[in-house]
Scaffold this motif. Structure first.
Motif, PDB file in Angstrom:
ATOM      1  N   TYR A  33      11.575  25.630 -15.290  1.00 16.57           N
ATOM      2  CA  TYR A  33      11.079  25.307 -13.951  1.00 16.57           C
ATOM      3  C   TYR A  33      10.393  23.826 -14.277  1.00 16.57           C
ATOM      4  CZ  TYR A  33      12.265  29.464 -11.753  1.00 16.57           C
ATOM      5  OH  TYR A  33      12.754  30.949 -11.221  1.00 16.57           O
ATOM      6  N   GLY A  34      10.976  22.782 -14.137  1.00 12.95           N
ATOM      7  CA  GLY A  34      10.377  21.569 -14.560  1.00 12.95           C
ATOM      8  C   GLY A  34      10.306  21.629 -16.094  1.00 12.95           C
ATOM      9  N   LYS A  35       9.094  21.344 -16.495  1.00  9.03           N
ATOM     10  CA  LYS A  35       8.717  21.547 -18.073  1.00  9.03           C
ATOM     11  C   LYS A  35       8.231  22.908 -18.166  1.00  9.03           C
ATOM     12  CE  LYS A  35       7.373  16.759 -18.189  1.00  9.03           C
ATOM     13  NZ  LYS A  35       6.272  15.792 -18.790  1.00  9.03           N
ATOM     14  N   SER A  36       8.152  23.811 -17.623  1.00  3.45           N
ATOM     15  CA  SER A  36       7.705  25.080 -17.848  1.00  3.45           C
ATOM     16  C   SER A  36       9.105  25.862 -18.426  1.00  3.45           C
ATOM     17  CB  SER A  36       7.223  25.777 -16.567  1.00  3.45           C
ATOM     18  OG  SER A  36       6.832  27.209 -16.878  1.00  3.45           O
ATOM     19  N   HIS A  37       9.069  26.450 -19.463  1.00  2.00           N
ATOM     20  CA  HIS A  37       9.966  27.297 -20.157  1.00  2.00           C
ATOM     21  C   HIS A  37       9.930  28.719 -19.851  1.00  2.00           C
ATOM     22  CE1 HIS A  37      12.304  27.726 -24.241  1.00  2.00           C
ATOM     23  NE2 HIS A  37      13.306  28.140 -23.160  1.00  2.00           N
ATOM     24  N   VAL A  38      10.719  29.122 -18.921  1.00  2.00           N
ATOM     25  CA  VAL A  38      10.545  30.546 -18.548  1.00  2.00           C
ATOM     26  C   VAL A  38      11.069  31.594 -19.098  1.00  2.00           C
ATOM     27  CG1 VAL A  38      10.616  31.924 -16.319  1.00  2.00           C
ATOM     28  CG2 VAL A  38       9.895  29.589 -16.140  1.00  2.00           C
ATOM     29  N   HIS A  40      13.483  32.517 -22.570  1.00  2.00           N
ATOM     30  CA  HIS A  40      13.255  32.306 -23.810  1.00  2.00           C
ATOM     31  C   HIS A  40      14.440  33.013 -24.835  1.00  2.00           C
ATOM     32  CE1 HIS A  40       9.397  30.041 -23.873  1.00  2.00           C
ATOM     33  NE2 HIS A  40       9.132  31.034 -22.776  1.00  2.00           N
ATOM     34  N   GLY A  41      15.569  32.949 -24.250  1.00  2.00           N
ATOM     35  CA  GLY A  41      16.774  33.704 -24.849  1.00  2.00           C
ATOM     36  C   GLY A  41      17.095  34.889 -24.524  1.00  2.00           C
ATOM     37  N   VAL A  42      17.280  35.192 -23.308  1.00  2.00           N
ATOM     38  CA  VAL A  42      17.706  36.468 -22.672  1.00  2.00           C
ATOM     39  C   VAL A  42      19.168  36.929 -23.226  1.00  2.00           C
ATOM     40  CG1 VAL A  42      18.054  37.909 -20.616  1.00  2.00           C
ATOM     41  CG2 VAL A  42      15.912  36.183 -20.669  1.00  2.00           C
ATOM     42  N   ASN A  43      19.034  38.236 -23.598  1.00  2.00           N
ATOM     43  CA  ASN A  43      20.493  38.805 -23.816  1.00  2.00           C
ATOM     44  C   ASN A  43      20.493  40.264 -23.318  1.00  2.00           C
ATOM     45  OD1 ASN A  43      21.662  36.901 -26.377  1.00  2.00           O
ATOM     46  ND2 ASN A  43      19.330  37.219 -26.771  1.00  2.00           N
ATOM     47  N   MET A  44      21.574  40.399 -22.817  1.00  2.00           N
ATOM     48  CA  MET A  44      21.826  41.942 -21.971  1.00  2.00           C
ATOM     49  C   MET A  44      23.467  41.876 -21.578  1.00  2.00           C
ATOM     50  SD  MET A  44      20.578  41.715 -18.091  1.00  2.00           S
ATOM     51  CE  MET A  44      18.827  41.216 -18.286  1.00  2.00           C
ATOM     52  N   GLU A  45      23.782  43.147 -21.566  1.00  2.00           N
ATOM     53  CA  GLU A  45      25.041  43.356 -21.176  1.00  2.00           C
ATOM     54  C   GLU A  45      25.212  44.466 -20.092  1.00  2.00           C
ATOM     55  OE1 GLU A  45      27.682  44.438 -24.444  1.00  2.00           O
ATOM     56  OE2 GLU A  45      26.920  42.404 -25.730  1.00  2.00           O
ATOM     57  N   ILE A  46      26.137  44.326 -19.189  1.00  2.00           N
ATOM     58  CA  ILE A  46      26.289  45.250 -18.269  1.00  2.00           C
ATOM     59  C   ILE A  46      27.594  45.933 -18.231  1.00  2.00           C
ATOM     60  CG2 ILE A  46      26.163  46.161 -15.637  1.00  2.00           C
ATOM     61  CD1 ILE A  46      24.242  43.934 -15.411  1.00  2.00           C
ATOM     62  N   MET A  47      28.054  47.093 -18.612  1.00  2.00           N
ATOM     63  CA  MET A  47      29.467  47.678 -18.543  1.00  2.00           C
ATOM     64  C   MET A  47      29.871  47.877 -16.958  1.00  2.00           C
ATOM     65  SD  MET A  47      29.639  47.346 -21.728  1.00  2.00           S
ATOM     66  CE  MET A  47      31.295  47.842 -22.084  1.00  2.00           C
ATOM     67  N   GLY A  59       5.868  37.959 -13.352  1.00  2.00           N
ATOM     68  CA  GLY A  59       5.891  36.871 -14.237  1.00  2.00           C
ATOM     69  C   GLY A  59       6.599  36.659 -15.414  1.00  2.00           C
ATOM     70  N   VAL A  60       7.233  37.668 -16.002  1.00  2.00           N
ATOM     71  CA  VAL A  60       7.758  37.848 -17.112  1.00  2.00           C
ATOM     72  C   VAL A  60       9.180  37.297 -17.025  1.00  2.00           C
ATOM     73  CG1 VAL A  60       6.558  39.645 -17.936  1.00  2.00           C
ATOM     74  CG2 VAL A  60       8.687  40.025 -17.232  1.00  2.00           C
ATOM     75  N   GLY A  61       9.749  36.780 -15.885  1.00  2.00           N
ATOM     76  CA  GLY A  61      11.013  36.140 -15.997  1.00  2.00           C
ATOM     77  C   GLY A  61      12.210  37.052 -15.398  1.00  2.00           C
ATOM     78  N   ARG A  62      11.962  38.178 -14.704  1.00  2.00           N
ATOM     79  CA  ARG A  62      12.908  39.151 -14.467  1.00  2.00           C
ATOM     80  C   ARG A  62      13.739  38.333 -13.018  1.00  2.00           C
ATOM     81  NH1 ARG A  62      10.677  43.905 -12.287  1.00  2.00           N
ATOM     82  NH2 ARG A  62       8.825  42.266 -11.715  1.00  2.00           N
ATOM     83  N   VAL A 225      13.578  45.978 -20.649  1.00  2.00           N
ATOM     84  CA  VAL A 225      12.243  45.615 -20.625  1.00  2.00           C
ATOM     85  C   VAL A 225      12.016  44.172 -20.990  1.00  2.00           C
ATOM     86  CG1 VAL A 225       9.837  46.152 -20.830  1.00  2.00           C
ATOM     87  CG2 VAL A 225      11.241  47.776 -20.856  1.00  2.00           C
ATOM     88  N   MET A 226      11.552  43.372 -19.996  1.00  2.00           N
ATOM     89  CA  MET A 226      11.408  41.910 -20.542  1.00  2.00           C
ATOM     90  C   MET A 226       9.690  41.861 -20.741  1.00  2.00           C
ATOM     91  SD  MET A 226      13.710  39.722 -18.028  1.00  2.00           S
ATOM     92  CE  MET A 226      13.252  38.107 -19.178  1.00  2.00           C
ATOM     93  N   GLY A 227       9.575  41.006 -21.533  1.00  2.00           N
ATOM     94  CA  GLY A 227       8.130  40.386 -22.134  1.00  2.00           C
ATOM     95  C   GLY A 227       8.105  38.831 -22.311  1.00  2.00           C
ATOM     96  N   HIS A 228       7.421  38.166 -21.875  1.00  2.00           N
ATOM     97  CA  HIS A 228       7.457  36.574 -22.261  1.00  2.00           C
ATOM     98  C   HIS A 228       8.635  36.110 -22.168  1.00  2.00           C
ATOM     99  CE1 HIS A 228       3.284  37.895 -23.457  1.00  2.00           C
ATOM    100  NE2 HIS A 228       3.610  38.558 -24.475  1.00  2.00           N
ATOM    101  N   GLY A 229       9.587  36.391 -21.130  1.00  2.00           N
ATOM    102  CA  GLY A 229      10.770  35.633 -21.046  1.00  2.00           C
ATOM    103  C   GLY A 229      11.923  36.101 -21.717  1.00  2.00           C
ATOM    104  N   GLU A 230      11.973  37.259 -22.352  1.00  2.00           N
ATOM    105  CA  GLU A 230      12.966  37.743 -23.401  1.00  2.00           C
ATOM    106  C   GLU A 230      13.027  39.307 -23.161  1.00  2.00           C
ATOM    107  OE1 GLU A 230      11.930  36.426 -27.096  1.00  2.00           O
ATOM    108  OE2 GLU A 230      10.248  37.714 -27.422  1.00  2.00           O
ATOM    109  N   ILE A 231      14.102  39.760 -23.572  1.00  2.00           N
ATOM    110  CA  ILE A 231      14.185  41.091 -23.539  1.00  2.00           C
ATOM    111  C   ILE A 231      13.497  41.821 -25.079  1.00  2.00           C
ATOM    112  CG2 ILE A 231      15.812  43.259 -23.706  1.00  2.00           C
ATOM    113  CD1 ILE A 231      15.944  41.660 -21.073  1.00  2.00           C
TER     114      ILE A 231
END
Length: 253
Positions: A33-38, A40-47, A59-62, A225-231
């Motif tokens: 969001y602008g210069k805010s990096h929300v 940080h490399g999220v990885n997930m899969e849904i079957m 606020g963690v990025g969900r 579970v997300m924390g600080h913008g990542e899984i």
């Protein structure tokens, strides 16, 4: 183990997803969001047919993850739906591929009737999907009694049901539902949870962004579970229930 790549100082505690081709695969997803990096490399899969609960503190990025998948926030990284790269596509094109999105804002058209709101969810009147208005109203009697009322007079829970039903009218293969029980009374929370369970029984895959563990763990096949913008954790509800350390570090306030 899965091929998740998360650039952190710790090793994420993530069990591999079931074998097979994922319906949705998110890889090294970043968002700003602008210069805010929300993100940080999220990885997930849904079957196919899975219900995934995406948990985490506010606020963690969900919600940003949901918006990046749907093209409402510019994604940096890879988002593949049924093997096709959709990252960066306009959101209306993403929706036409078979992704539905129920935002936490519960957007309805207040001066239109419940029935008219439902019809707006149809992608192609010449080629309707597996649901029609009467089926939606039969599945959810709360809406049946209000079908010809203006949607603006509905309660918060009824508006949530209407937005989910309208999304189903577009015949999606996967629905992203963002904070469906936020601000609802406990009795209505239960009804909304039952509704999501009914959607899952119809074979639609679901990514559920949710705060309430009771709802998420009752419905989900797997949990992220997300924390600080990542899984930071991924596993089954049964495994998650044994992980007091994960709940204390990443969920409890």
């Amino acid at each position: 183990m899965s091929d998740f790549h998360v650039d952190t100082a710790h090793t994420p505690d993530i069990a591999p997803p079931p074998s097979g081709e994922p319906m949705l695969k998110v890889s090294d997803l970043h968002a700003y969001y602008g210069k805010s990096h929300v993100l940080h490399g999220v990885n997930m899969e849904i079957m196919p047919g899975e219900v995934i609960a995406l948990l985490g503190r506010n606020g963690v990025g969900r919600s940003t993850t949901a918006k990046a998948i749907m093209g409402e926030v510019t994604p940096v990284g890879s988002v593949k739906f049924k093997g096709q790269e959709i990252g960066g596509m306009p959101n209306h094109k993403i929706a036409r591929l078979g992704l539905g999105y129920v935002p936490e804002s519960r957007d309805i058209f207040p001066t239109m009737t419940v029935r008219q709101n439902l019809m707006l969810g149809v992608k192609d009147l010449r080629n309707p999907g597996k649901y029609d208005v009467d089926q939606m109203l039969d599945m959810f009697p709360n809406l049946r009694s209000r079908a010809d009322n203006m949607a603006g007079v509905l309660s918060g829970g009824e508006k949530q049901m209407l937005t989910m039903c309208r999304t189903l009218m577009g015949d999606p293969e996967l629905i992203i539902i963002d904070e469906p029980t936020e601000g609802l009374a406990p009795k209505i929370v239960q009804q909304v949870g039952d509704m999501i369970a009914e959607i899952a029984k119809s074979g639609v895959s679901i990514l559920l962004v949710e705060q309430k563990l009771s709802i998420a763990l009752r419905i989900a096949n797997r949990v992220y579970v997300m924390g600080h913008g990542e899984i930071v954790y991924g596993g089954t509800p049964a495994d998650f229930k044994t992980r007091d350390d994960v709940r204390k570090e990443w969920l409890e306030v």
